[in-house]
Design a protein around this motif. Structure first.
Motif, mmCIF file in Angstrom:
data_model
loop_
_atom_site.group_PDB
_atom_site.id
_atom_site.type_symbol
_atom_site.label_atom_id
_atom_site.label_comp_id
_atom_site.label_asym_id
_atom_site.label_seq_id
_atom_site.Cartn_x
_atom_site.Cartn_y
_atom_site.Cartn_z
ATOM 1 N N ALA A 187 0.840 -1.204 0.000
ATOM 2 C CA ALA A 187 0.000 0.000 0.000
ATOM 3 C C ALA A 187 0.871 1.248 0.000
ATOM 4 C CB ALA A 187 -0.921 -0.005 1.219
ATOM 5 N N ALA A 188 1.962 1.225 0.769
ATOM 6 C CA ALA A 188 2.866 2.377 0.832
ATOM 7 C C ALA A 188 3.487 2.659 -0.533
ATOM 8 C CB ALA A 188 3.956 2.123 1.870
ATOM 9 N N ALA A 189 3.914 1.607 -1.225
ATOM 10 C CA ALA A 189 4.531 1.769 -2.544
ATOM 11 C C ALA A 189 3.532 2.317 -3.559
ATOM 12 C CB ALA A 189 5.094 0.433 -3.019
ATOM 13 N N GLN A 190 2.307 1.798 -3.536
ATOM 14 C CA GLN A 190 1.289 2.253 -4.479
ATOM 15 C C GLN A 190 0.905 3.708 -4.226
ATOM 16 O OE1 GLN A 190 -1.770 -0.710 -3.981
ATOM 17 N NE2 GLN A 190 -0.798 -2.142 -5.387
ATOM 18 N N ASN A 191 0.805 4.095 -2.957
ATOM 19 C CA ASN A 191 0.463 5.482 -2.639
ATOM 20 C C ASN A 191 1.587 6.432 -3.035
ATOM 21 O OD1 ASN A 191 -2.035 4.769 -1.621
ATOM 22 N ND2 ASN A 191 -1.338 4.648 0.500
ATOM 23 N N ALA A 192 2.835 5.979 -2.888
ATOM 24 C CA ALA A 192 3.970 6.802 -3.306
ATOM 25 C C ALA A 192 3.909 7.050 -4.814
ATOM 26 C CB ALA A 192 5.283 6.115 -2.935
ATOM 27 N N GLU A 193 3.627 6.003 -5.571
ATOM 28 C CA GLU A 193 3.521 6.153 -7.023
ATOM 29 C C GLU A 193 2.391 7.104 -7.399
ATOM 30 O OE1 GLU A 193 3.271 2.038 -8.374
ATOM 31 O OE2 GLU A 193 5.264 2.293 -9.266
ATOM 32 N N GLY A 232 3.620 10.427 -7.446
ATOM 33 C CA GLY A 232 4.723 10.680 -8.366
ATOM 34 C C GLY A 232 6.087 10.444 -7.762
ATOM 35 N N VAL A 233 6.133 9.638 -6.693
ATOM 36 C CA VAL A 233 7.392 9.357 -6.001
ATOM 37 C C VAL A 233 7.793 7.905 -6.244
ATOM 38 C CG1 VAL A 233 8.501 9.169 -3.730
ATOM 39 C CG2 VAL A 233 6.991 11.102 -4.237
ATOM 40 N N ASN A 234 9.060 7.701 -6.544
ATOM 41 C CA ASN A 234 9.614 6.373 -6.771
ATOM 42 C C ASN A 234 9.509 5.539 -5.487
ATOM 43 O OD1 ASN A 234 11.182 4.125 -7.317
ATOM 44 N ND2 ASN A 234 12.982 5.279 -7.968
ATOM 45 N N PRO A 235 8.833 4.380 -5.505
ATOM 46 C CA PRO A 235 8.722 3.548 -4.304
ATOM 47 C C PRO A 235 10.073 3.158 -3.710
ATOM 48 C CG PRO A 235 7.140 2.820 -5.934
ATOM 49 C CD PRO A 235 8.021 3.835 -6.620
ATOM 50 N N SER A 236 11.103 3.026 -4.549
ATOM 51 C CA SER A 236 12.430 2.691 -4.035
ATOM 52 C C SER A 236 12.987 3.812 -3.162
ATOM 53 C CB SER A 236 13.399 2.403 -5.184
ATOM 54 O OG SER A 236 13.135 1.142 -5.760
ATOM 55 N N ASP A 268 -3.913 14.582 -3.939
ATOM 56 C CA ASP A 268 -4.660 13.394 -4.359
ATOM 57 C C ASP A 268 -5.663 13.022 -3.268
ATOM 58 O OD1 ASP A 268 -5.657 11.003 -5.261
ATOM 59 O OD2 ASP A 268 -3.711 10.085 -5.671
ATOM 60 N N PRO A 269 -6.867 13.603 -3.302
ATOM 61 C CA PRO A 269 -7.879 13.349 -2.269
ATOM 62 C C PRO A 269 -8.261 11.879 -2.123
ATOM 63 C CG PRO A 269 -8.469 15.265 -3.584
ATOM 64 C CD PRO A 269 -7.315 14.609 -4.275
ATOM 65 N N SER A 270 -8.061 11.078 -3.175
ATOM 66 C CA SER A 270 -8.443 9.662 -3.100
ATOM 67 C C SER A 270 -7.613 8.895 -2.074
ATOM 68 C CB SER A 270 -8.298 8.998 -4.470
ATOM 69 O OG SER A 270 -6.935 8.914 -4.857
ATOM 70 N N LEU A 271 -6.461 9.445 -1.686
ATOM 71 C CA LEU A 271 -5.613 8.775 -0.700
ATOM 72 C C LEU A 271 -6.264 8.735 0.680
ATOM 73 C CD1 LEU A 271 -2.103 10.243 -1.630
ATOM 74 C CD2 LEU A 271 -2.949 7.930 -2.076
ATOM 75 N N ALA A 314 1.473 2.800 7.239
ATOM 76 C CA ALA A 314 0.949 3.034 5.892
ATOM 77 C C ALA A 314 0.543 4.492 5.719
ATOM 78 C CB ALA A 314 -0.240 2.118 5.628
ATOM 79 N N THR A 315 -0.007 5.085 6.784
ATOM 80 C CA THR A 315 -0.397 6.494 6.730
ATOM 81 C C THR A 315 0.830 7.395 6.767
ATOM 82 O OG1 THR A 315 -2.478 5.999 7.861
ATOM 83 C CG2 THR A 315 -1.770 8.288 7.850
ATOM 84 N N GLN A 316 1.767 7.088 7.658
ATOM 85 C CA GLN A 316 2.979 7.903 7.741
ATOM 86 C C GLN A 316 3.776 7.828 6.442
ATOM 87 O OE1 GLN A 316 6.484 7.024 10.304
ATOM 88 N NE2 GLN A 316 5.845 8.820 11.493
ATOM 89 N N ALA A 317 3.662 6.699 5.732
ATOM 90 C CA ALA A 317 4.359 6.551 4.456
ATOM 91 C C ALA A 317 3.872 7.567 3.430
ATOM 92 C CB ALA A 317 4.170 5.136 3.915
#
Length: 270
Positions: free
Chosen positions: A98-104, A107-111, A157-160, A175-178
């Motif tokens: 979930a953290a990786a998908q929210n980062a994307e 527009g942020v690289n999950p890595s 991104d309000p959908s987050l 997950a939220t702090q991410a």
């Protein structure tokens, strides 16, 4: 001599030679269903060689899946050669996908996000607030920075909002702090671009995340020979095991290995 009703011939199937008379036996295959509870590994590097068939190297991308207790797939992520070892550590956490998908989504690289949690806490949800400090969690954020950047992320991104824990409890929900941490990395990248770094990497932004916007931009653009003491306070130095003689180059060399291959990864995906 016994005469056969049909001529015999040799038929080659891969490395198996069949002698058939009047008919050709096709290779027999049996379908199998394989369940992999933890999903495929994030990196697949296999090479199959057999004499006469040449070499075959499959695509080095794979799909990693998180499953529920019943075996249902709850999260799916595609990994490839551009992924980092830090991302593998993030994916081991129940909240990692979930953290990786929210980062994307931001527009942020999950890595980049993964490298940050590896350096800050080993991607463990630590509670470290106290003694006048509010810094806590997997991404070691203070209440003020967390609240500000989470608000920025939700505005972008309000959908987050549907995937986070609201209120102050979210500060201790990884997950939220991410989401807040991903936005902070995005802020860092934007700041560094304004300072002349066109494509900021995770290592470029490390000082911003660790020491704040002002020192972060100065250290990111400083020469390796510059002293860290020129940019951060004595308290920050002692809290990060930095001596008065430590140069920017030495600090970079010490921090980069903690991030693994993600150190040179771009922060922004666009």
């Amino acid at each position: 001599m016994i005469r056969l009703p049909f001529p015999c011939r040799r038929t080659a199937q891969a490395t198996v030679v069949l002698v058939t008379c009047g008919f050709v036996m096709p290779p027999i295959g049996h379908a199998q269903t394989v369940n992999v509870p933890g999903g495929l590994p994030t990196h697949v590097n296999a090479t199959y060689q057999e004499p006469g068939l040449g070499g075959w190297t499959p695509d080095t991308t794979g799909t990693a899946q998180a499953t529920s207790g019943s075996g249902a797939v709850t999260q799916t992520a595609t990994a490839g050669t551009s992924d980092s070892d830090a991302l593998g550590i993030l994916y081991q956490q129940s909240w990692g996908y979930a953290a990786a998908q929210n980062a994307e989504a931001l527009g942020v690289n999950p890595s980049a996000l993964a490298a940050t949690c590896v350096v800050e806490s080993g991607c463990q949800n630590l509670y470290t607030a106290g003694n006048g400090s509010t810094i806590t969690g997997a991404f070691q954020m203070s209440n003020g920075t967390y609240s500000q950047t989470l608000g920025e992320a939700l505005a972008a991104d309000p959908s987050l909002a549907s995937s986070i824990t609201s209120g102050t409890a979210g500060q201790q929900d990884p997950a939220t702090q991410a989401v807040a941490a991903a936005q902070y990395l995005k802020d860092a990248a934007t700041s560094l671009q304004h300072s002349g770094i066109s494509n900021p990497t995770v290592l470029d932004a490390r000082a911003y995340y660790n020491f704040g916007p002002s020192a972060g931009a100065e250290i990111a653009t400083a020469d390796d020979s510059s002293l860290m003491s020129s940019y951060i306070s004595g308290t920050a130095m002692s809290g990060n095991n930095i001596s008065s003689t430590t140069t920017v180059g030495q600090w970079r060399a010490a921090v980069a290995p903690k991030m693994g291959s993600a150190a040179s990864s771009s922060i922004l995906t666009g």
